[in-house]
Design a protein around this motif. Structure first.
Motif, PDB file in Angstrom:
ATOM      1  N   GLY A  21      83.046   2.648-112.904  1.00  0.00           N
ATOM      2  CA  GLY A  21      83.021   3.315-111.817  1.00  0.00           C
ATOM      3  C   GLY A  21      83.864   4.568-111.712  1.00  0.00           C
ATOM      4  N   ASP A  22      84.319   5.144-112.743  1.00  0.00           N
ATOM      5  CA  ASP A  22      85.135   6.191-112.864  1.00  0.00           C
ATOM      6  C   ASP A  22      84.281   7.471-113.105  1.00  0.00           C
ATOM      7  OD1 ASP A  22      86.742   8.283-113.657  1.00  0.00           O
ATOM      8  OD2 ASP A  22      87.697   7.551-115.297  1.00  0.00           O
ATOM      9  N   LEU A  23      83.611   8.234-112.057  1.00  0.00           N
ATOM     10  CA  LEU A  23      82.772   9.210-112.184  1.00  0.00           C
ATOM     11  C   LEU A  23      83.284  10.224-112.793  1.00  0.00           C
ATOM     12  CD1 LEU A  23      79.997  10.082-111.517  1.00  0.00           C
ATOM     13  CD2 LEU A  23      80.888  11.124-109.113  1.00  0.00           C
ATOM     14  N   ASN A  24      84.504  10.540-112.805  1.00  0.00           N
ATOM     15  CA  ASN A  24      85.251  11.680-113.532  1.00  0.00           C
ATOM     16  C   ASN A  24      85.138  11.517-114.948  1.00  0.00           C
ATOM     17  OD1 ASN A  24      85.633  13.326-111.059  1.00  0.00           O
ATOM     18  ND2 ASN A  24      87.613  12.369-110.848  1.00  0.00           N
ATOM     19  N   GLY A  25      85.373  10.064-115.367  1.00  0.00           N
ATOM     20  CA  GLY A  25      85.284   9.921-116.685  1.00  0.00           C
ATOM     21  C   GLY A  25      83.838   9.894-117.434  1.00  0.00           C
ATOM     22  N   LEU A  26      82.735   9.534-116.539  1.00  0.00           N
ATOM     23  CA  LEU A  26      81.275   9.720-116.933  1.00  0.00           C
ATOM     24  C   LEU A  26      81.080  11.050-117.226  1.00  0.00           C
ATOM     25  CD1 LEU A  26      78.531   8.909-117.653  1.00  0.00           C
ATOM     26  CD2 LEU A  26      78.163   8.670-114.999  1.00  0.00           C
ATOM     27  N   VAL A  27      81.625  12.148-116.111  1.00  0.00           N
ATOM     28  CA  VAL A  27      81.141  13.566-115.890  1.00  0.00           C
ATOM     29  C   VAL A  27      81.792  13.928-117.349  1.00  0.00           C
ATOM     30  CG1 VAL A  27      81.738  15.572-115.034  1.00  0.00           C
ATOM     31  CG2 VAL A  27      80.867  13.672-113.677  1.00  0.00           C
ATOM     32  N   SER A  28      83.208  13.688-117.599  1.00  0.00           N
ATOM     33  CA  SER A  28      83.882  14.206-118.733  1.00  0.00           C
ATOM     34  C   SER A  28      83.156  14.040-120.173  1.00  0.00           C
ATOM     35  CB  SER A  28      85.185  13.756-118.873  1.00  0.00           C
ATOM     36  OG  SER A  28      86.237  14.067-117.756  1.00  0.00           O
ATOM     37  N   CYS A  29      82.735  12.941-120.193  1.00  0.00           N
ATOM     38  CA  CYS A  29      82.023  12.444-121.507  1.00  0.00           C
ATOM     39  C   CYS A  29      80.900  13.248-121.673  1.00  0.00           C
ATOM     40  CB  CYS A  29      81.807  10.715-121.430  1.00  0.00           C
ATOM     41  SG  CYS A  29      83.185   9.839-121.634  1.00  0.00           S
ATOM     42  N   ILE A  30      79.927  13.426-120.445  1.00  0.00           N
ATOM     43  CA  ILE A  30      78.738  14.140-120.331  1.00  0.00           C
ATOM     44  C   ILE A  30      79.017  15.593-120.951  1.00  0.00           C
ATOM     45  CG2 ILE A  30      76.800  15.220-119.247  1.00  0.00           C
ATOM     46  CD1 ILE A  30      76.956  12.327-117.682  1.00  0.00           C
ATOM     47  N   GLU A  31      80.225  16.153-120.327  1.00  0.00           N
ATOM     48  CA  GLU A  31      80.438  17.486-120.545  1.00  0.00           C
ATOM     49  C   GLU A  31      80.968  17.464-122.291  1.00  0.00           C
ATOM     50  OE1 GLU A  31      82.174  18.902-116.297  1.00  0.00           O
ATOM     51  OE2 GLU A  31      83.494  18.175-117.874  1.00  0.00           O
ATOM     52  N   ILE A  32      81.461  17.065-122.707  1.00  0.00           N
ATOM     53  CA  ILE A  32      82.138  16.752-124.106  1.00  0.00           C
ATOM     54  C   ILE A  32      80.601  16.664-124.945  1.00  0.00           C
ATOM     55  CG2 ILE A  32      82.924  15.280-126.057  1.00  0.00           C
ATOM     56  CD1 ILE A  32      85.052  14.384-123.867  1.00  0.00           C
ATOM     57  N   VAL A  33      79.972  15.795-124.853  1.00  0.00           N
ATOM     58  CA  VAL A  33      78.649  15.901-125.553  1.00  0.00           C
ATOM     59  C   VAL A  33      77.637  17.139-125.432  1.00  0.00           C
ATOM     60  CG1 VAL A  33      76.266  14.787-125.760  1.00  0.00           C
ATOM     61  CG2 VAL A  33      78.445  13.373-125.417  1.00  0.00           C
ATOM     62  N   LEU A  34      77.611  17.578-124.237  1.00  0.00           N
ATOM     63  CA  LEU A  34      76.903  18.918-123.752  1.00  0.00           C
ATOM     64  C   LEU A  34      77.577  20.068-124.518  1.00  0.00           C
ATOM     65  CD1 LEU A  34      75.676  18.157-120.265  1.00  0.00           C
ATOM     66  CD2 LEU A  34      74.410  18.098-122.395  1.00  0.00           C
ATOM     67  N   ALA A  35      78.940  20.405-124.708  1.00  0.00           N
ATOM     68  CA  ALA A  35      79.494  21.205-125.074  1.00  0.00           C
ATOM     69  C   ALA A  35      79.919  21.198-126.657  1.00  0.00           C
ATOM     70  CB  ALA A  35      80.833  21.358-124.389  1.00  0.00           C
ATOM     71  N   ASN A  36      79.718  20.251-127.323  1.00  0.00           N
ATOM     72  CA  ASN A  36      79.851  19.933-128.785  1.00  0.00           C
ATOM     73  C   ASN A  36      78.537  19.469-129.473  1.00  0.00           C
ATOM     74  OD1 ASN A  36      82.922  20.355-128.868  1.00  0.00           O
ATOM     75  ND2 ASN A  36      82.590  19.299-127.157  1.00  0.00           N
ATOM     76  N   PRO A  37      77.655  20.155-129.656  1.00  0.00           N
ATOM     77  CA  PRO A  37      76.338  19.602-130.595  1.00  0.00           C
ATOM     78  C   PRO A  37      76.960  18.825-131.671  1.00  0.00           C
ATOM     79  CG  PRO A  37      76.236  22.193-130.076  1.00  0.00           C
ATOM     80  CD  PRO A  37      77.522  21.757-129.575  1.00  0.00           C
ATOM     81  N   LYS A  38      77.760  19.395-132.324  1.00  0.00           N
ATOM     82  CA  LYS A  38      78.261  18.271-133.508  1.00  0.00           C
ATOM     83  C   LYS A  38      78.466  17.129-133.187  1.00  0.00           C
ATOM     84  CE  LYS A  38      79.647  22.005-136.702  1.00  0.00           C
ATOM     85  NZ  LYS A  38      80.924  22.495-137.342  1.00  0.00           N
ATOM     86  N   ILE A  39      79.114  16.677-132.032  1.00  0.00           N
ATOM     87  CA  ILE A  39      79.635  15.671-131.695  1.00  0.00           C
ATOM     88  C   ILE A  39      78.170  14.705-131.216  1.00  0.00           C
ATOM     89  CG2 ILE A  39      80.571  14.143-129.628  1.00  0.00           C
ATOM     90  CD1 ILE A  39      83.081  16.258-129.905  1.00  0.00           C
TER      91      ILE A  39
END
Length: 66
Positions: A21-39
Motif C-alpha cells: 500500500g506504500d505507493l511512495n515506497g514502490l516508486v522509490s524502488c522503481i526509481e532505484i532500479v531505473l537509475a542504477n543499471p548495475k543494481i
C-alpha cells in the motif's frame, strides 16, 4: 536452498521491498532500479539463478521421488 519458498528471496539480492500500500515506497524502488543499471542487472541475475534452482521441473521431480 532446495525448496521453492518465499523465504529464499533476500531483500537487496533478489528484490527491493516496500510496505504493502506504500505507493511512495514502490516508486522509490522503481526509481532505484531505473537509475542504477548495475543494481537492475544484479537483481535480475540473482532472480534468474534462484529460478533455475527452484524450477517447476525440479520441484515436480522431487515430489515424484517421495
Amino acid at each position: 536452498m532446495d525448496d521453492n519458498r518465499l523465504e529464499d528471496i533476500v531483500e537487496g539480492e533478489h528484490c527491493l521491498k516496500y510496505k504493502s500500500g506504500d505507493l511512495n515506497g514502490l516508486v522509490s524502488c522503481i526509481e532505484i532500479v531505473l537509475a542504477n543499471p548495475k543494481i537492475a542487472n544484479m537483481l535480475g541475475e540473482s532472480c534468474r539463478k534462484l529460478a533455475e534452482r527452484t524450477s517447476w521441473e525440479k520441484t515436480v521431480s522431487k515430489f515424484l521421488n517421495i
